[in-house]
Motif scaffolding. Structure first.
Motif, PDB file in Angstrom:
ATOM      1  N   UNK A   1      12.821  -0.166 -11.574  1.00 44.51           N
ATOM      2  CA  UNK A   1      12.072   0.394 -10.458  1.00 44.51           C
ATOM      3  C   UNK A   1      10.579   0.350 -10.795  1.00 44.51           C
ATOM      4  N   UNK A   2       9.816  -0.359  -9.989  1.00 47.62           N
ATOM      5  CA  UNK A   2       8.370  -0.454 -10.180  1.00 47.62           C
ATOM      6  C   UNK A   2       7.605   0.336  -9.115  1.00 47.62           C
ATOM      7  N   UNK A   3       8.319   0.830  -8.126  1.00 49.53           N
ATOM      8  CA  UNK A   3       7.661   1.597  -7.078  1.00 49.53           C
ATOM      9  C   UNK A   3       6.949   2.813  -7.672  1.00 49.53           C
ATOM     10  N   UNK A   4       5.751   3.093  -7.180  1.00 50.09           N
ATOM     11  CA  UNK A   4       4.942   4.177  -7.734  1.00 50.09           C
ATOM     12  C   UNK A   4       5.249   5.540  -7.130  1.00 50.09           C
ATOM     13  N   UNK A   5       6.022   5.586  -6.049  1.00 43.77           N
ATOM     14  CA  UNK A   5       6.322   6.856  -5.393  1.00 43.77           C
ATOM     15  C   UNK A   5       7.275   7.704  -6.227  1.00 43.77           C
ATOM     16  N   UNK A   6       7.120   9.026  -6.185  1.00 38.36           N
ATOM     17  CA  UNK A   6       8.067   9.932  -6.868  1.00 38.36           C
ATOM     18  C   UNK A   6       9.375  10.003  -6.096  1.00 38.36           C
ATOM     19  N   UNK A   7      10.409  10.636  -6.680  1.00 38.26           N
ATOM     20  CA  UNK A   7      11.716  10.709  -6.002  1.00 38.26           C
ATOM     21  C   UNK A   7      11.648  11.281  -4.590  1.00 38.26           C
ATOM     22  N   UNK A   8      10.726  12.230  -4.364  1.00 39.28           N
ATOM     23  CA  UNK A   8      10.678  12.896  -3.063  1.00 39.28           C
ATOM     24  C   UNK A   8      10.276  11.942  -1.936  1.00 39.28           C
ATOM     25  N   UNK A   9       9.467  10.926  -2.249  1.00 43.00           N
ATOM     26  CA  UNK A   9       8.996   9.986  -1.220  1.00 43.00           C
ATOM     27  C   UNK A   9       9.410   8.545  -1.535  1.00 43.00           C
TER      28      UNK A   9
ATOM     29  N   UNK B   1      11.966  -2.048  -4.308  1.00 45.33           N
ATOM     30  CA  UNK B   1      12.501  -3.024  -5.255  1.00 45.33           C
ATOM     31  C   UNK B   1      13.971  -3.321  -4.973  1.00 45.33           C
ATOM     32  N   UNK B   2      14.709  -2.307  -4.528  1.00 43.47           N
ATOM     33  CA  UNK B   2      16.104  -2.507  -4.119  1.00 43.47           C
ATOM     34  C   UNK B   2      16.157  -3.412  -2.895  1.00 43.47           C
ATOM     35  N   UNK B   3      15.300  -3.128  -1.921  1.00 40.39           N
ATOM     36  CA  UNK B   3      15.290  -3.928  -0.695  1.00 40.39           C
ATOM     37  C   UNK B   3      14.873  -5.371  -0.966  1.00 40.39           C
TER      38      UNK B   3
ATOM     39  N   UNK C   1       0.828  -1.208   0.000  1.00 43.84           N
ATOM     40  CA  UNK C   1       0.000   0.000   0.000  1.00 43.84           C
ATOM     41  C   UNK C   1       0.858   1.252   0.000  1.00 43.84           C
ATOM     42  N   UNK C   2       1.991   1.204   0.675  1.00 44.16           N
ATOM     43  CA  UNK C   2       2.872   2.363   0.794  1.00 44.16           C
ATOM     44  C   UNK C   2       3.700   2.594  -0.465  1.00 44.16           C
ATOM     45  N   UNK C   3       3.981   1.536  -1.211  1.00 48.90           N
ATOM     46  CA  UNK C   3       4.892   1.659  -2.360  1.00 48.90           C
ATOM     47  C   UNK C   3       4.223   1.413  -3.711  1.00 48.90           C
ATOM     48  N   UNK C   4       3.185   0.571  -3.736  1.00 48.03           N
ATOM     49  CA  UNK C   4       2.501   0.238  -4.990  1.00 48.03           C
ATOM     50  C   UNK C   4       0.997   0.117  -4.756  1.00 48.03           C
TER      51      UNK C   4
END
Length: 597
Positions: free
Chosen positions: A545-553, A558-560, A138-141
């Protein structure tokens, strides 16, 4: 629940941002990941892996009585210390020219199988599983979670969770149903180990020549009652994880490239068959192939060798970009020029290694980590083998060799078939782990689940064999020995996270050289002398990178997932050394008076 917050070190108006996750959470906090993230291309460009504490066991083992080696090296790690103790005992068995009675070896196998079950369970469900739980997704995707909530789980009738979203909710830390169930499983699997070897994680009844455990019918019955509960649990876990991991491939096309690297896998084999294993170096090629986990080096998906002598001779310790002085260039002593069979031994082999710390300021172009660069030399290239967290390399090697067949498990040449018998509430089940197309984050995690079932099936076989010995009146569990004045020896096994070797040289009855090499230096190694990145670094570089968050957040989930799929455990890679003869004193003044006992 925690996710390591990345640190940003460049301007946010650029496409490429330098980020670091240091320390990486959910493990001992000395692993750092430093990466260049290209948000325009949505991928990782470059990665460096760091280990921030010095490892010194090879230094203070010198001059010790060899009989203390397993007690000392067990303390390398508070997680898989028994794997070190077991490997050290194997090493000592070779040095002393002994082998345990069959019953003693079956007990050791039962202890190690319980350790695989315990450790893989707690990591898979309570540590790496959090990366796939509802709260994290929920927090990332959030888009992926929305789809998961409407996607029926194919095996819902087996594991009881109707949708993929329900599976994710069950993995939420502390509150998720499956998360809490797994915590209970970790309790009784640890009890299983203690029944065999006295205590966990530092065995109290494990010795060279066998064990001090009193073997009775009741002992194995107590183990078996817990094992059958675990077998029933695995009948639920395998289909649950298959549903979850398959969903990520479907929901995120291209996710197979997260944590993907060239297929370069190493497995040193584990769980000896006492009918064949005599621990002699001269016969190691033969008894190594009789292990219940077959050793092997896998290159581009193909089996290069399953010969432990060949594997041993190919090991090289390259310092690369680590904080050490090169012992070869320094002209330090060479301990072993030829192995017990007369084969030449390289000066960069663990038998000949000297550990010479050379601390310096972190510099990506020079030295940046305390972890060295173990490599396997195939005659042409120094290969940066990884263990895939342990299970994927073990299953891949065992499958390709096709040598294991004990009724409960069978290696077919392209897969491993696992048969779990009827339990209290569930019928007999057969699972088949098939060699995957990739060595990536998802398949490393999937293999961990299947290897739990594999370990349980083998434990059933080991229990039957141990009971045969007891019922036949063969209840000896230990063999006497004497320490020789001179010896060259090695122990090979699989720690939970992968390859583990202990190399020892004895002179005048004392340890002259001793080098343990667990999976962390292999997986977490740094760029070597030839510029080849270590497996963590290689797996993160070019990860999309598949995470939906922008660079700021941006969180870097995916790295983890890529890093944690290796089951990183830094205690095996790092330890403290205070220098020659220096004493460190720490004075603690309690804030309240303490009454003496």
């Amino acid at each position: 629940m925690t996710i390591t917050e990345p640190k940003r070190t460049t301007q946010q108006d650029t496409d490429v941002v330098e980020m670091s996750w240091d320390p990486v959470t959910r493990i001992v906090g000395s692993l750092g990941i430093y990466a260049s993230v290209d948000f325009k291309q949505k991928k990782i460009l470059e990665c460096h892996s760091t280990s921030s504490i010095f490892r010194g066991y090879s230094l203070f083992m010198r001059g010790k009585d060899p009989r203390d080696a397993h007690f000392i090296t067990s303390r390398i790690c508070g997680i898989c210390g028994d794997n070190h103790a077991t490997c050290s005992v194997y090493n000592q068995n070779m040095a002393y020219g002994i082998a345990p009675p069959h019953l003693g070896e079956w007990i050791i196998n039962l202890g190690e199988a319980a350790e695989y079950m315990f450790d893989h369970n707690i990591f898979q469900e309570n540590l790496v599983g959090v990366d796939y739980c509802e709260r994290m997704v929920k927090e990332t995707n959030p888009g992926v979670l929305e789809r998961a909530n409407s996607t029926e789980a194919p095996n819902a009738g087996i594991h009881g969770y109707r949708t993929i979203g329900d599976i994710m909710r069950s993995l939420n830390p502390l509150e998720g149903e499956f998360y809490r169930e797994a915590l209970q499983v970790s309790r009784y699997t640890r009890e299983m180990f203690c029944l065999m070897e006295g205590r966990h994680v530092h065995p109290s009844t494990l010795y060279p020549g066998g064990v001090g455990t009193t073997a009775t019918i009741q002992l194995f019955t107590d183990y078996l009652t817990r094992l059958m509960r675990y077998v029933e649990f695995m009948k639920k876990v395998v289909p649950l994880h298959d549903d979850l991991f398959d969903f990520f491939y479907e929901a995120l096309p291209g996710y197979e490239h997260v944590g993907e690297r060239r297929i370069l896998l190493g497995c040193w084999g584990s769980l000896n068959d006492p009918a064949y294993c005599d621990f002699r170096y001269a016969t190691m090629s033969d008894w190594g192939r009789k292990m219940f986990v077959t050793p092997g080096v896998i290159v581009d998906g193909n089996l290069v060798t399953n010969d432990l002598v060949e594997i041993n001779l190919g090991i090289r310790i390259l310092l690369g970009h680590s904080y050490y002085e090169d012992w070869v260039k320094s002209g330090r002593e060479t301990f072993v020029t030829r192995d017990p069979l007369g084969n030449p031994v390289d000066e960069r082999h663990p038998w000949n290694q000297h550990t010479i710390p050379k601390p310096a300021k972190r510099d990506w172009d020079n030295a940046y980590s305390w972890t060295m660069s173990p490599r396997w030399f195939d005659g042409t290239d120094h290969l940066a083998l990884d263990t895939g967290g342990g299970p994927i390399a073990r299953l891949w090697s065992t499958a390709l060799s096709g040598l294991v067949d004990c009724g409960y498990v069978k290696a077919t040449g392209s897969s491993v078939v696992i048969n779990l018998p009827r339990t209290a509430l569930k019928p007999e089940v057969t699972f088949e782990w098939k060699i995957p197309r990739w060595s990536n984050a998802i398949e490393r995690n999937r293999a961990r689940t299947y290897f739990q079932a594999y370990s349980a099936a083998l434990a059933l076989h080991f229990t039957e064999k141990a009971l045969e010995e007891v019922r036949a009146g063969r209840t000896d569990t230990w063999t006497r020995f004497e320490v020789p004045d001179q010896a060259v020896s090695v122990g090979f096994t699989e720690a939970v996270r992968g390859v583990l070797s202990h190399h020892m040289v004895i002179r005048d009855g004392k340890i002259a050289n001793y080098h343990p090499y667990p999976p962390t230096p292999w997986n977490g190694s740094v760029r070597d002398t030839y510029g080849t990145p270590g497996p963590y670094e290689d797996a993160v570089q070019n990860t999309p990178i598949f995470e939906e968050n922008p660079p700021e957040t941006f969180k870097g989930i995916d790295v983890m997932r890529a890093v944690r799929s290796f089951d990183p455990c830094l205690p095996c890679g790092v330890h403290m050394f205070t220098g020659r003869g220096r004493v460190v004193e720490h004075l603690h003044t309690p804030s309240v008076p303490v009454k003496p006992y």
